[in-house]
Design a protein around this motif. Structure first.
Motif, PDB file in Angstrom:
ATOM      1  N   ASP A   1       0.865  -1.274  -0.041  1.00 40.47           N
ATOM      2  CA  ASP A   1      -0.029  -0.034  -0.013  1.00 40.47           C
ATOM      3  C   ASP A   1       0.740   1.224  -0.029  1.00 40.47           C
ATOM      4  OD1 ASP A   1      -2.359  -1.470  -0.048  1.00 40.47           O
ATOM      5  OD2 ASP A   1      -2.436  -1.505   1.992  1.00 40.47           O
ATOM      6  N   ILE A   2       2.065   1.141   0.248  1.00 42.76           N
ATOM      7  CA  ILE A   2       2.876   2.297   0.438  1.00 42.76           C
ATOM      8  C   ILE A   2       3.416   2.448  -1.250  1.00 42.76           C
ATOM      9  CG2 ILE A   2       5.362   3.167   1.125  1.00 42.76           C
ATOM     10  CD1 ILE A   2       5.033   1.535   3.461  1.00 42.76           C
ATOM     11  N   PRO A   3       3.214   3.724  -1.551  1.00 43.69           N
ATOM     12  CA  PRO A   3       3.639   4.297  -3.082  1.00 43.69           C
ATOM     13  C   PRO A   3       5.206   4.331  -3.288  1.00 43.69           C
ATOM     14  CG  PRO A   3       2.923   6.164  -1.883  1.00 43.69           C
ATOM     15  CD  PRO A   3       2.584   4.999  -0.928  1.00 43.69           C
TER      16      PRO A   3
ATOM     17  N   LEU B   1      13.878  13.286  -3.900  1.00 43.97           N
ATOM     18  CA  LEU B   1      13.276  12.044  -3.255  1.00 43.97           C
ATOM     19  C   LEU B   1      13.431  12.003  -1.767  1.00 43.97           C
ATOM     20  CD1 LEU B   1      15.332   9.609  -5.580  1.00 43.97           C
ATOM     21  CD2 LEU B   1      13.079  10.009  -5.713  1.00 43.97           C
ATOM     22  N   GLY B   2      14.173  12.879  -1.278  1.00 49.53           N
ATOM     23  CA  GLY B   2      14.112  13.010   0.253  1.00 49.53           C
ATOM     24  C   GLY B   2      12.684  13.505   0.713  1.00 49.53           C
TER      25      GLY B   2
ATOM     26  N   GLY C   1       5.626  10.336   2.485  1.00 48.73           N
ATOM     27  CA  GLY C   1       5.239   8.964   2.901  1.00 48.73           C
ATOM     28  C   GLY C   1       5.316   7.919   1.640  1.00 48.73           C
ATOM     29  N   ALA C   2       6.461   8.332   0.614  1.00 56.45           N
ATOM     30  CA  ALA C   2       6.724   7.422  -0.219  1.00 56.45           C
ATOM     31  C   ALA C   2       8.084   6.562  -0.044  1.00 56.45           C
ATOM     32  CB  ALA C   2       7.041   8.174  -1.559  1.00 56.45           C
ATOM     33  N   ARG C   3       7.824   5.233  -0.638  1.00 55.29           N
ATOM     34  CA  ARG C   3       9.014   4.324  -0.557  1.00 55.29           C
ATOM     35  C   ARG C   3       9.924   4.983  -1.535  1.00 55.29           C
ATOM     36  NH1 ARG C   3       6.735  -0.116  -1.503  1.00 55.29           N
ATOM     37  NH2 ARG C   3       6.706  -0.794   0.728  1.00 55.29           N
ATOM     38  N   ILE C   4      11.306   5.025  -1.534  1.00 52.06           N
ATOM     39  CA  ILE C   4      12.210   5.657  -2.474  1.00 52.06           C
ATOM     40  C   ILE C   4      13.180   4.360  -2.945  1.00 52.06           C
ATOM     41  CG2 ILE C   4      14.137   7.201  -2.611  1.00 52.06           C
ATOM     42  CD1 ILE C   4      11.088   8.249  -2.200  1.00 52.06           C
TER      43      ILE C   4
ATOM     44  N   SER D   1       5.749   6.551  -9.352  1.00 55.69           N
ATOM     45  CA  SER D   1       6.040   7.778 -10.052  1.00 55.69           C
ATOM     46  C   SER D   1       7.663   7.856 -10.006  1.00 55.69           C
ATOM     47  CB  SER D   1       5.606   9.122  -9.124  1.00 55.69           C
ATOM     48  OG  SER D   1       4.266   9.059  -9.048  1.00 55.69           O
ATOM     49  N   LEU D   2       8.107   8.720 -11.035  1.00 54.54           N
ATOM     50  CA  LEU D   2       9.453   8.800 -10.800  1.00 54.54           C
ATOM     51  C   LEU D   2       9.998  10.227 -10.736  1.00 54.54           C
ATOM     52  CD1 LEU D   2       8.102   6.628 -13.499  1.00 54.54           C
ATOM     53  CD2 LEU D   2      10.803   6.276 -13.561  1.00 54.54           C
TER      54      LEU D   2
END
Length: 207
Positions: free
Chosen positions: A4-6, A29-30, A36-39, A75-76
């Motif tokens: 569920d984590i983008p 990215l930071g 809340g995004a996974r990087i 996303s990118l």
């Protein structure tokens, strides 16, 4: 891993360690992580695969890793130096490899928001390169974020620790990072809802 984590994937930089474009990518990215995004990220040193040959099925492990990372992403952030009005050869070759995703259920960059960042020693080449990069993202069925960022590297916008010391650059990268995280979260929620609807439909059919 929590599905569920983008996930936001960063791609770019140059072969020079600590390049302005790589620092810009990491800053954006930071911010996405703070929202809340996974990087994940792939720097230029990991993009040194052979020139793309559409007729060849023999892809290097590095190229396959790149393609899988793009598949996983919601996303990118794509960051490139501007070379003579265009993107770097390494990045262009990497994007050419996305042809391998043509037959995926979601081909190329379908439905993914892409934050575009360009660094150049001067403004004119940066704007030209940003326009070119956004056009490439469109061609790959991605959605360039409303905010695209051009950074004049001759103004020394980053400190020794990689942080943005120019307030304008910091603000723009923060805005871009927030946008890709927001679009990634929306895409992930939609995918989760669709998967739940399909599971419910299958359960009703089996009942």
């Amino acid at each position: 891993m929590n599905n569920d984590i983008p996930t936001v994937l960063g791609i770019g930089g140059t072969l020079r360690a600590g390049s302005t474009s790589e620092r810009a990518m990491r800053v954006a990215l930071g911010v996405a992580r703070e929202h809340g995004a996974r990087i994940e990220y792939i720097t230029a040193s990991e993009l040194e695969f052979p020139m793309y040959d559409p007729g060849s099925r023999s892809l290097t492990p590095e190229a396959l890793r790149f393609l899988e990372a793009v598949r996983r992403s919601d996303s990118l952030v794509v960051a490139t130096p501007g070379y003579h009005g265009g993107t770097s050869g390494l990045l262009k070759n990497a994007l050419d490899h996305l042809q391998e995703l043509a037959d995926d259920p979601e081909p190329y960059l379908h439905g993914k928001a892409v934050g575009c960042v360009v660094t150049t020693s001067g403004w004119q080449a940066g704007v030209t390169t940003l326009t070119s990069l956004r056009s490439t993202v469109h061609a790959l069925r991605g959605w360039p974020t409303p905010l695209g960022v051009v950074i004049n590297s001759s103004a020394a916008p980053f400190g020794p620790d990689g942080s943005a010391v120019d307030p304008k650059v910091a603000g723009q990268l923060a805005g871009l990072g927030e946008q890709v995280a927001s679009f990634a979260a929306t895409r992930r929620r939609a995918a989760t809802a669709q998967a739940q609807a399909q599971a419910s439909a299958q359960a009703r059919s089996a009942a």
